[in-house]
Enzyme design. Structure first.
Site, PDB file in Angstrom:
ATOM      1  N   THR A 154       0.827  -1.216   0.000  1.00  8.59           N
ATOM      2  CA  THR A 154       0.000   0.000   0.000  1.00  8.59           C
ATOM      3  C   THR A 154       0.857   1.260   0.000  1.00  8.59           C
ATOM      4  O   THR A 154       1.992   1.251   0.512  1.00  8.59           O
ATOM      5  CB  THR A 154      -0.916  -0.011   1.255  1.00  8.59           C
ATOM      6  OG1 THR A 154      -1.491   1.280   1.416  1.00  8.59           O
ATOM      7  CG2 THR A 154      -0.140  -0.335   2.532  1.00  8.59           C
ATOM      8  N   ASP A 155       0.284   2.352  -0.500  1.00 10.23           N
ATOM      9  CA  ASP A 155       0.987   3.648  -0.444  1.00 10.23           C
ATOM     10  C   ASP A 155       1.173   4.124   1.001  1.00 10.23           C
ATOM     11  O   ASP A 155       1.991   5.008   1.266  1.00 10.23           O
ATOM     12  CB  ASP A 155       0.247   4.708  -1.280  1.00 10.23           C
ATOM     13  CG  ASP A 155      -1.167   5.027  -0.802  1.00 10.23           C
ATOM     14  OD1 ASP A 155      -1.648   4.374   0.149  1.00 10.23           O
ATOM     15  OD2 ASP A 155      -1.788   5.951  -1.368  1.00 10.23           O
ATOM     16  N   TYR A 209      -1.338  -0.715  11.152  1.00 11.37           N
ATOM     17  CA  TYR A 209      -1.615  -1.323   9.832  1.00 11.37           C
ATOM     18  C   TYR A 209      -0.463  -1.067   8.871  1.00 11.37           C
ATOM     19  O   TYR A 209       0.116  -2.008   8.315  1.00 11.37           O
ATOM     20  CB  TYR A 209      -2.929  -0.771   9.238  1.00 11.37           C
ATOM     21  CG  TYR A 209      -3.062  -1.030   7.748  1.00 11.37           C
ATOM     22  CD1 TYR A 209      -3.218  -2.315   7.255  1.00 11.37           C
ATOM     23  CD2 TYR A 209      -2.989   0.022   6.827  1.00 11.37           C
ATOM     24  CE1 TYR A 209      -3.315  -2.559   5.882  1.00 11.37           C
ATOM     25  CE2 TYR A 209      -3.083  -0.217   5.455  1.00 11.37           C
ATOM     26  CZ  TYR A 209      -3.243  -1.515   4.990  1.00 11.37           C
ATOM     27  OH  TYR A 209      -3.317  -1.738   3.641  1.00 11.37           O
TER      28      TYR A 209
HETATM   29  P1  NAD Z   1     -10.174  -6.738   2.522  1.00  8.68           P
HETATM   30  O1  NAD Z   1     -10.103  -6.461   3.990  1.00  8.68           O
HETATM   31  O2  NAD Z   1     -11.427  -6.403   1.775  1.00  8.68           O
HETATM   32  O3  NAD Z   1      -9.863  -8.271   2.247  1.00  8.68           O
HETATM   33  C1  NAD Z   1      -8.847  -8.992   2.895  1.00  8.68           C
HETATM   34  C2  NAD Z   1      -9.089 -10.469   2.641  1.00  8.68           C
HETATM   35  O4  NAD Z   1      -8.037 -11.214   3.260  1.00  8.68           O
HETATM   36  C3  NAD Z   1     -10.404 -10.997   3.241  1.00  8.68           C
HETATM   37  O5  NAD Z   1     -11.067 -11.832   2.313  1.00  8.68           O
HETATM   38  C4  NAD Z   1      -9.941 -11.802   4.457  1.00  8.68           C
HETATM   39  O6  NAD Z   1     -10.824 -12.875   4.798  1.00  8.68           O
HETATM   40  C5  NAD Z   1      -8.592 -12.309   3.982  1.00  8.68           C
HETATM   41  N1  NAD Z   1      -7.683 -12.649   5.083  1.00  8.68           N
HETATM   42  C6  NAD Z   1      -7.410 -11.897   6.196  1.00  8.68           C
HETATM   43  N2  NAD Z   1      -6.535 -12.543   6.972  1.00  8.68           N
HETATM   44  C7  NAD Z   1      -6.225 -13.711   6.344  1.00  8.68           C
HETATM   45  C8  NAD Z   1      -5.354 -14.788   6.651  1.00  8.68           C
HETATM   46  N3  NAD Z   1      -4.627 -14.820   7.781  1.00  8.68           N
HETATM   47  N4  NAD Z   1      -5.265 -15.829   5.776  1.00  8.68           N
HETATM   48  C9  NAD Z   1      -6.009 -15.826   4.630  1.00  8.68           C
HETATM   49  N5  NAD Z   1      -6.856 -14.843   4.305  1.00  8.68           N
HETATM   50  C10 NAD Z   1      -6.958 -13.789   5.143  1.00  8.68           C
HETATM   51  O7  NAD Z   1      -8.938  -5.990   1.890  1.00  8.68           O
HETATM   52  P2  NAD Z   1      -8.733  -5.230   0.508  1.00  8.68           P
HETATM   53  O8  NAD Z   1      -9.165  -3.831   0.669  1.00  8.68           O
HETATM   54  O9  NAD Z   1      -9.276  -6.057  -0.584  1.00  8.68           O
HETATM   55  O10 NAD Z   1      -7.137  -5.234   0.447  1.00  8.68           O
HETATM   56  C11 NAD Z   1      -6.432  -6.287  -0.196  1.00  8.68           C
HETATM   57  C12 NAD Z   1      -4.952  -6.002  -0.141  1.00  8.68           C
HETATM   58  O11 NAD Z   1      -4.695  -4.748  -0.780  1.00  8.68           O
HETATM   59  C13 NAD Z   1      -4.399  -5.863   1.270  1.00  8.68           C
HETATM   60  O12 NAD Z   1      -3.143  -6.469   1.318  1.00  8.68           O
HETATM   61  C14 NAD Z   1      -4.282  -4.344   1.492  1.00  8.68           C
HETATM   62  O13 NAD Z   1      -3.253  -4.060   2.397  1.00  8.68           O
HETATM   63  C15 NAD Z   1      -3.976  -3.877   0.098  1.00  8.68           C
HETATM   64  N6  NAD Z   1      -4.413  -2.506  -0.235  1.00  8.68           N
HETATM   65  C16 NAD Z   1      -5.721  -2.140  -0.123  1.00  8.68           C
HETATM   66  C17 NAD Z   1      -6.107  -0.853  -0.522  1.00  8.68           C
HETATM   67  C18 NAD Z   1      -7.549  -0.394  -0.433  1.00  8.68           C
HETATM   68  O14 NAD Z   1      -7.819   0.771  -0.706  1.00  8.68           O
HETATM   69  N7  NAD Z   1      -8.500  -1.246  -0.097  1.00  8.68           N
HETATM   70  C19 NAD Z   1      -5.154   0.058  -0.996  1.00  8.68           C
HETATM   71  C20 NAD Z   1      -3.821  -0.354  -1.073  1.00  8.68           C
HETATM   72  C21 NAD Z   1      -3.463  -1.644  -0.713  1.00  8.68           C
HETATM   73  O1  TDX Z   2     -15.725   6.899   9.010  1.00 11.40           O
HETATM   74  C1  TDX Z   2     -14.745   7.392   8.419  1.00 11.40           C
HETATM   75  N1  TDX Z   2     -14.611   8.755   8.345  1.00 11.40           N
HETATM   76  C2  TDX Z   2     -13.555   9.366   7.739  1.00 11.40           C
HETATM   77  O2  TDX Z   2     -13.481  10.602   7.700  1.00 11.40           O
HETATM   78  C3  TDX Z   2     -13.729   6.575   7.830  1.00 11.40           C
HETATM   79  C4  TDX Z   2     -13.820   5.074   7.893  1.00 11.40           C
HETATM   80  C5  TDX Z   2     -12.658   7.201   7.220  1.00 11.40           C
HETATM   81  N2  TDX Z   2     -12.569   8.555   7.184  1.00 11.40           N
HETATM   82  C6  TDX Z   2     -11.402   9.176   6.524  1.00 11.40           C
HETATM   83  C7  TDX Z   2     -10.065   8.641   6.994  1.00 11.40           C
HETATM   84  C8  TDX Z   2      -9.200   8.718   5.750  1.00 11.40           C
HETATM   85  O3  TDX Z   2      -8.607  10.003   5.664  1.00 11.40           O
HETATM   86  O4  TDX Z   2     -11.472   8.824   5.134  1.00 11.40           O
HETATM   87  C9  TDX Z   2     -10.169   8.526   4.604  1.00 11.40           C
HETATM   88  C10 TDX Z   2     -10.175   7.116   4.052  1.00 11.40           C
HETATM   89  O5  TDX Z   2     -10.317   6.228   5.153  1.00 11.40           O
HETATM   90  P1  TDX Z   2     -10.350   4.628   4.958  1.00 11.40           P
HETATM   91  O6  TDX Z   2     -11.424   4.274   4.002  1.00 11.40           O
HETATM   92  O7  TDX Z   2     -10.356   4.013   6.311  1.00 11.40           O
HETATM   93  O8  TDX Z   2      -8.985   4.390   4.166  1.00 11.40           O
HETATM   94  P2  TDX Z   2      -7.448   4.703   4.550  1.00 11.40           P
HETATM   95  O9  TDX Z   2      -7.278   4.872   5.997  1.00 11.40           O
HETATM   96  O10 TDX Z   2      -6.994   5.821   3.668  1.00 11.40           O
HETATM   97  O11 TDX Z   2      -6.783   3.301   4.094  1.00 11.40           O
HETATM   98  C11 TDX Z   2      -7.216   2.637   2.887  1.00 11.40           C
HETATM   99  O12 TDX Z   2      -6.348   2.874   1.817  1.00 11.40           O
HETATM  100  C12 TDX Z   2      -5.088   2.260   1.834  1.00 11.40           C
HETATM  101  C13 TDX Z   2      -7.390   1.138   3.108  1.00 11.40           C
HETATM  102  O13 TDX Z   2      -8.246   0.899   4.203  1.00 11.40           O
HETATM  103  C14 TDX Z   2      -6.074   0.470   3.307  1.00 11.40           C
HETATM  104  O14 TDX Z   2      -6.235  -0.944   3.404  1.00 11.40           O
HETATM  105  C15 TDX Z   2      -5.184   0.769   2.134  1.00 11.40           C
HETATM  106  O15 TDX Z   2      -3.894   0.261   2.315  1.00 11.40           O
END
Ligand code: NAD
Ligand code: TDX
Length: 335
Positions: free
Chosen positions: A125-126, A149
């Site tokens: 992640t960034d 995290y």
């Molecule tokens: P998510 O929370 O929606 O999904 C995570 C998945 O991993 C779930 O299906 C969960 O059951 C599974 N999991 C958790 N622990 C596990 C374990 N011990 N063994 C096997 N499976 C397990 O997450 P996401 O938003 O889809 O993120 C996926 C990846 O991308 C993560 O590595 C996260 O750090 C990265 N990422 C997410 C974002 C974002 O904006 N969502 C941005 C940048 C990077």
């Molecule tokens: O209820 C809220 N109110 C609010 O103001 C929540 C949940 C978030 N926020 C703000 C916090 C952040 O500045 O919104 C922004 C985005 O929050 P999140 O959706 O929790 O994302 P962030 O913390 O930026 O992290 C996400 O992007 C990078 C993902 O959850 C991570 O898994 C990923 O690595």
């Protein structure tokens, strides 16, 4: 036959990527391995289950025996499995250290001991770079994670890089910005705000609402991930971002406008502890491989809002049970 293992494939990005692989590499044998934590939902890939090349294993990436058994049977691994919600890492960091660091290390060990695996792509992640007020981070910038995290994700990145340097384990890393799109668990800001507004509930905006995030449509991330998996240089890191930077307040106003709700639906709440002000990544390295984001931000947000409107049956059950308990603990009363 090429076999790809997608860990965490029942979560948000992993399920979108599994669907991408089934469309773009129908000849691949695909194994999705997922622990099915609160964030993992088999419904997210229910459309794949009749595909003869698809199989699902309920399992934990920390389970050494299981991982040692599966990894030698596959050619490619993409590791999405992680604990991912920053707020949860602030209240209960343990699971983050276990899955994000130890789980990744467990896969690395299995890859190191198998000659079959050609490429192991770690999804990072960034957030590992920390906050940046001006300019954008490049892949060789130092890591300065702020939350448990992002520190656990940084730990996993460093283990991957160490395995490359020490053993030439064939790793690659992606560091993407915030994703949005269908199947995102409704604790993250976009699906939380959209579903709250559909239910006529207020949205909890942290602090002054001026924190900046760069929003990447999940499909564009999948294209980038797939390109890096197949054509990226081993041992290298690739940033992925769309350059669509907006403050949380601007994002909230856009969602209010799309759902035709008044500004009084915004409820300012206490700021997140250690809240990173701005994320921004320089993606020229990935662009030089030929990638560019295709999604139009406003249009894709509109489509995402429409998806949550059309799929209440998917998210309504997720906002009861464990979710309610979690929010009670967070003292945020509006869900
Ligand atoms: P998510 O929370 O929606 O999904 C995570 C998945 O991993 C779930 O299906 C969960 O059951 C599974 N999991 C958790 N622990 C596990 C374990 N011990 N063994 C096997 N499976 C397990 O997450 P996401 O938003 O889809 O993120 C996926 C990846 O991308 C993560 O590595 C996260 O750090 C990265 N990422 C997410 C974002 C974002 O904006 N969502 C941005 C940048 C990077
Ligand atoms: O209820 C809220 N109110 C609010 O103001 C929540 C949940 C978030 N926020 C703000 C916090 C952040 O500045 O919104 C922004 C985005 O929050 P999140 O959706 O929790 O994302 P962030 O913390 O930026 O992290 C996400 O992007 C990078 C993902 O959850 C991570 O898994 C990923 O690595």
């Amino acid at each position: 036959m090429t076999t790809i293992l997608i860990t965490g494939g029942c979560g948000f990005i992993g399920s979108n990527y599994a669907r991408y692989v089934s469309r773009h590499h129908p000849e691949y044998k695909m194994i999705v391995l997922d622990k099915l934590t609160y964030a993992g939902n088999p419904e997210n890939i229910s459309d794949l289950k009749n595909n003869p090349n698809f199989s699902f294993i309920k399992g934990d990436i920390c389970d050494e025996k299981l991982i040692t058994e599966i990894v030698p049977k596959v050619d490619y691994i993409v590791n999405f499995a992680a604990e991912t919600h920053v707020d949860r890492s602030i209240s209960e960091p343990d699971a983050f250290i276990k899955t994000d660091i130890f789980g990744t290390h467990n896969i690395l060990e299995a890859v190191r001991n198998s000659s079959n695996v050609k490429r192991f792509l770690q999804i990072s992640t960034d957030e590992v770079y920390g906050s940046i007020l001006e300019g954008s981070f490049r892949e060789d910038d130092p890591l300065e994670p702020s939350s448990p995290y992002s520190a656990s994700k940084a730990g996993a990145d460093l283990m991957c890089l160490a395995y490359w340097t020490t053993y030439k384990t064939p790793i690659l890393i992606t560091r993407s910005s915030n994703n949005y799109g269908p199947y995102q668990y409704p604790e993250k800001v976009i699906p939380l705000f959209v579903t709250n507004l559909i239910e006529n509930k207020q949205v909890p905006l942290y602090g002054d609402g001026l924190n900046v995030r760069d929003w990447l449509y999940v499909e564009d991330n999948c294209v980038g991930i797939d390109l890096i998996l197949h054509e990226g240089k081993l041992g290298e890191i690739y940033n992925i971002g769309a350059g669509e930077e907006v403050t949380n307040l601007e994002l909230t106003h856009l969602l209010l406008e799309m759902l035709d709700k008044p500004k009084s639906m915004i409820r300012p709440v206490e700021d997140r502890k250690g809240h990173d002000r701005r994320y921004s990544v320089d993606c020229s390295k990935l662009r030089s491989l030929g990638w560019k984001p295709l999604a139009d931000f406003k249009e894709s947000i509109k489509q995402t809002v429409a998806w949550y409107q059309a799929n209440r049956a998917w998210w309504e059950p997720l906002k009861s049970g464990e979710f309610k308990e979690y929010y009670k603990k967070q003292y945020r009363q509006m869900v």
